[in-house]
Design an enzyme around this catalytic site. Structure first.
Site, PDB file in Angstrom:
ATOM      1  N   HIS A 264     -44.495  -2.921 -15.338  1.00 60.90           N
ATOM      2  CA  HIS A 264     -45.648  -2.108 -14.981  1.00 60.90           C
ATOM      3  C   HIS A 264     -46.883  -2.885 -15.383  1.00 60.90           C
ATOM      4  O   HIS A 264     -46.920  -3.482 -16.451  1.00 60.90           O
ATOM      5  CB  HIS A 264     -45.562  -0.766 -15.726  1.00 60.90           C
ATOM      6  CG  HIS A 264     -46.566   0.228 -15.274  1.00 60.90           C
ATOM      7  ND1 HIS A 264     -47.685   0.517 -16.013  1.00 60.90           N
ATOM      8  CD2 HIS A 264     -46.629   0.993 -14.156  1.00 60.90           C
ATOM      9  CE1 HIS A 264     -48.397   1.441 -15.372  1.00 60.90           C
ATOM     10  NE2 HIS A 264     -47.776   1.744 -14.245  1.00 60.90           N
TER      11      HIS A 264
ATOM     12  N   ASP B  43     -45.449   1.897 -22.062  1.00 63.38           N
ATOM     13  CA  ASP B  43     -46.769   1.265 -21.925  1.00 63.38           C
ATOM     14  C   ASP B  43     -47.610   1.378 -23.189  1.00 63.38           C
ATOM     15  O   ASP B  43     -48.292   0.427 -23.582  1.00 63.38           O
ATOM     16  CB  ASP B  43     -47.540   1.879 -20.759  1.00 63.38           C
ATOM     17  CG  ASP B  43     -47.031   1.427 -19.410  1.00 63.38           C
ATOM     18  OD1 ASP B  43     -47.219   2.182 -18.443  1.00 63.38           O
ATOM     19  OD2 ASP B  43     -46.480   0.317 -19.305  1.00 63.38           O
TER      20      ASP B  43
END
Length: 192
Positions: free
Chosen positions: A108, A83
């Protein structure tokens, strides 16, 4: 959010697409191999020059591109990097190069939800869920590739013309195999 089920999915919609997987860690590895094993002919891995994943992907007979080149090539890009790296990768390598109307997918939603990545308005943006971090996912698949489908749920923008290229697994957990850690195989959905 609209939910798609096995009956809504048509794997043929993705089989003719050029799909680039950004990253080749545990998730990228599982996604790339499962797509290829499901009959998607054009699967590539997008990595930075000098990445340890280049040799691994090439050993699996996958095409390997640098990220910007993959963005120019692909109809669908699946972001499977950590991320904290995604915003820079998108800004520097994907945003200026992606084809108009292509699909950008995430495992995600953090970067999109918190506006760290603001995808171009012309892109279809989807989230593949649940994410598939287990390298054993590829090994625990014991059924024929024809029974596998891709998992997805739309995140934000989605054009009406884009048909669902993915589905959600059936609600009966017993219909899905599990890996050695007794977790559901997460890179593929299973028909009952």
């Amino acid at each position: 959010m609209r939910v798609y089920y096995d009956r809504d999915a048509d794997l043929n919609l993705v089989k003719g697409k050029k799909v680039a997987i950004v990253g080749y860690g545990s998730q990228g590895h599982a996604h790339a191999l499962n797509l290829r094993d499901s009959g998607v002919k054009e699967v590539a891995v997008a990595l930075r020059k000098g990445s340890q994943g280049v040799k691994k992907a090439e050993n699996e007979k996958l095409k390997v591109f640098e990220v910007a080149d993959a963005a120019k090539w692909a109809d669908v890009m699946m972001m499977l990097t950590p991320d904290e790296l995604q915003a820079d990768i998108y800004r520097d390598h994907i945003h200026p190069h992606m084809k108009q109307g292509a699909a950008l997918m995430f495992a995600h939603g953090l970067n999109v939800h918190f506006n760290l990545i603001e995808p171009r308005a012309d892109l279809d943006v989807l989230m593949i869920a649940p994410k598939g971090p287990c390298r054993a996912c590829s090994r625990c698949i014991a059924t024929p590739p024809a029974t596998r489908t891709i998992l997805a749920s739309p995140m934000r923008r989605r054009s009406a013309a884009a048909a669902p290229a993915s589905s959600r697994p059936p609600s009966r957990r017993s219909a899905r195999p599990t890996c050695s850690a007794s977790r559901p195989c997460c890179a593929a959905a299973w028909s009952s």
